[in-house]
Design a protein around this motif. Structure first.
Motif, PDB file in Angstrom:
ATOM      1  N   SER A  23       1.120  -0.956  -0.103  1.00 12.10           N
ATOM      2  CA  SER A  23      -0.065  -0.120   0.037  1.00 12.10           C
ATOM      3  C   SER A  23       0.959   1.062   0.208  1.00 12.10           C
ATOM      4  O   SER A  23       1.682   1.361   0.674  1.00 12.10           O
ATOM      5  CB  SER A  23      -0.851  -0.137   0.835  1.00 12.10           C
ATOM      6  N   LEU A  24       0.765   2.016  -1.075  1.00  8.06           N
ATOM      7  CA  LEU A  24       1.317   3.756  -1.090  1.00  8.06           C
ATOM      8  C   LEU A  24       0.232   4.271  -0.958  1.00  8.06           C
ATOM      9  O   LEU A  24      -0.679   4.589  -1.415  1.00  8.06           O
ATOM     10  CB  LEU A  24       1.766   3.339  -2.716  1.00  8.06           C
ATOM     11  N   ARG A  25       0.777   5.224  -0.389  1.00  8.60           N
ATOM     12  CA  ARG A  25      -0.255   6.641   0.032  1.00  8.60           C
ATOM     13  C   ARG A  25       0.847   8.200   0.058  1.00  8.60           C
ATOM     14  O   ARG A  25       1.902   8.471   0.458  1.00  8.60           O
ATOM     15  CB  ARG A  25      -0.938   5.974   1.025  1.00  8.60           C
ATOM     16  N   THR A  31       1.307  13.273  -5.231  1.00  7.38           N
ATOM     17  CA  THR A  31       0.638  12.737  -5.818  1.00  7.38           C
ATOM     18  C   THR A  31       1.892  11.472  -5.890  1.00  7.38           C
ATOM     19  O   THR A  31       3.615  11.808  -5.871  1.00  7.38           O
ATOM     20  CB  THR A  31       0.601  12.403  -7.308  1.00  7.38           C
ATOM     21  N   ILE A  32       2.371   9.934  -6.010  1.00  6.75           N
ATOM     22  CA  ILE A  32       2.940   9.095  -6.064  1.00  6.75           C
ATOM     23  C   ILE A  32       4.278   9.002  -6.933  1.00  6.75           C
ATOM     24  O   ILE A  32       3.596   9.291  -8.539  1.00  6.75           O
ATOM     25  CB  ILE A  32       2.955   7.579  -5.697  1.00  6.75           C
ATOM     26  N   CYS A  80       0.869   2.454  -9.652  1.00  5.45           N
ATOM     27  CA  CYS A  80       0.830   3.819  -9.134  1.00  5.45           C
ATOM     28  C   CYS A  80       1.432   5.377  -9.600  1.00  5.45           C
ATOM     29  O   CYS A  80       0.622   6.123  -8.519  1.00  5.45           O
ATOM     30  CB  CYS A  80       1.588   3.057  -7.739  1.00  5.45           C
ATOM     31  N   GLN A  81       1.914   5.263 -10.372  1.00  3.71           N
ATOM     32  CA  GLN A  81       2.599   6.326 -10.752  1.00  3.71           C
ATOM     33  C   GLN A  81       1.361   7.526 -10.779  1.00  3.71           C
ATOM     34  O   GLN A  81       0.450   7.054 -11.683  1.00  3.71           O
ATOM     35  CB  GLN A  81       3.047   6.726 -12.084  1.00  3.71           C
ATOM     36  N   ASP A  82       1.656   8.850 -10.498  1.00  4.31           N
ATOM     37  CA  ASP A  82       0.791  10.189 -10.934  1.00  4.31           C
ATOM     38  C   ASP A  82      -0.768   9.595 -10.003  1.00  4.31           C
ATOM     39  O   ASP A  82      -1.608  10.396  -9.772  1.00  4.31           O
ATOM     40  CB  ASP A  82       0.453  10.014 -11.926  1.00  4.31           C
ATOM     41  N   LYS A 112       8.425   8.378  -3.614  1.00  2.76           N
ATOM     42  CA  LYS A 112       8.381   9.816  -3.436  1.00  2.76           C
ATOM     43  C   LYS A 112       7.487  10.886  -3.496  1.00  2.76           C
ATOM     44  O   LYS A 112       6.027   9.782  -4.193  1.00  2.76           O
ATOM     45  CB  LYS A 112       9.205  10.785  -3.796  1.00  2.76           C
ATOM     46  N   CYS A 113       6.648  11.234  -2.535  1.00  5.11           N
ATOM     47  CA  CYS A 113       5.181  12.252  -2.642  1.00  5.11           C
ATOM     48  C   CYS A 113       6.136  13.921  -3.681  1.00  5.11           C
ATOM     49  O   CYS A 113       6.271  14.181  -3.259  1.00  5.11           O
ATOM     50  CB  CYS A 113       4.698  12.521  -1.174  1.00  5.11           C
ATOM     51  N   ARG A 114       4.999  13.764  -5.353  1.00  7.11           N
ATOM     52  CA  ARG A 114       5.103  14.852  -5.656  1.00  7.11           C
ATOM     53  C   ARG A 114       4.439  15.706  -5.992  1.00  7.11           C
ATOM     54  O   ARG A 114       3.477  14.996  -5.898  1.00  7.11           O
ATOM     55  CB  ARG A 114       5.579  14.353  -7.293  1.00  7.11           C
TER      56      ARG A 114
END
Length: 258
Positions: A23-25, A31-32, A80-82, A112-114
């Motif tokens: 789980s990524l958040r 965004t991721i 998961c990207q963006d 990272k969280c961009r």
């Protein structure tokens, strides 16, 4: 605000064994951005993700500790990207052909969280770079590159003077830009070797590329969770040193925006 930028610049790590959910958040207005990914096994199961088979059965199977899947990064980008968050069950079927049947595997993801909104400015060598934000807003530096990149810069065409196309970048550009501009409404700096040092061979023309955001209400980023053991071998330079990790982050951010 100092806490905001330090959190944005850091890498987050998540991992899951086969049969578990990864789980990524990221928080609101970010965004991721996937930095790296690994699926397979390069350490014994007693060090990470113990075997799910009974001990008597596991002893009959020689565990493969040189097992990796080359599609893990693309899979993570697809999933998961963006996005603000993503979650899925980890198993070998997600990544195509199983490179080591009978060996329990795991997924490790660095991300990272961009910020959703960002600006990019370029200054050629010896020119002045000026950054500014609207009233009541301040600058937050996301990445900075001083040197020469493989793709070059349309704003600053290279005068090669017979030099080959070699990438060279300052390892201190990001820290310097944060020191000069972070938290200010406007700032300026010369894209010069006097400020950043010279990471290239003599005669190579360089440029400064800065990616930043303007913000007035720093958002709260998630607390970094306990990271799994850092596994080298095929995953360097993760955890090698702070400077190398920071340089890796700069290159990844620049490549993504380019």
């Amino acid at each position: 605000f100092a806490g905001y930028i330090s959190q944005v610049l850091k890498n987050y790590t998540d991992h899951a064994c086969d049969g578990e959910y990864v789980s990524l958040r990221c928080p609101h207005r970010t965004t991721i951005s996937i930095q790296s990914s690994f699926y397979g096994r390069i350490v014994p199961s007693h060090q990470m993700c113990p075997s799910r088979y009974p001990h008597s059965y596991a002893t009959l199977i020689k565990e493969d500790v040189a097992c990796s899947v080359g599609t893990s990064l693309q899979k993570m980008l697809d999933e998961c990207q963006d996005r603000r968050s993503c979650q899925f069950l980890v198993n070998s079927r997600l990544f195509g052909a199983d490179p080591c049947p009978g060996t329990g595997k795991y997924l490790i993801v660095w991300y990272k969280c961009r910020p959703n909104e960002y600006k990019s400015k370029v200054a050629c060598e010896d020119d002045k770079l000026r950054l500014s934000c609207k009233k009541s807003m301040v600058i937050a530096i996301y990445s900075a590159v001083f040197g020469r990149t493989q793709g070059g810069s349309l704003e600053c065409p290279y005068q090669t003077l017979g030099m080959p196309m070699i990438e060279c970048q300052s390892a201190t550009a990001l820290q310097l830009m944060i020191k000069r501009c972070h938290g200010k409404r406007s700032c300026s700096i010369y894209a010069s070797t006097y400020e950043f040092g010279d990471p290239c061979y003599p005669g190579i023309r360089k440029h400064l590329n800065v990616i930043y955001t303007c913000d007035n209400t720093p958002f709260v980023l998630p607390v970094d969770e306990t990271q799994p053991p850092v596994l080298n071998r095929s995953m360097e330079p993760v955890g090698v040193s702070t400077e190398m990790a920071l340089l890796s982050n700069i290159l990844a951010a620049y490549a993504f925006v380019t």
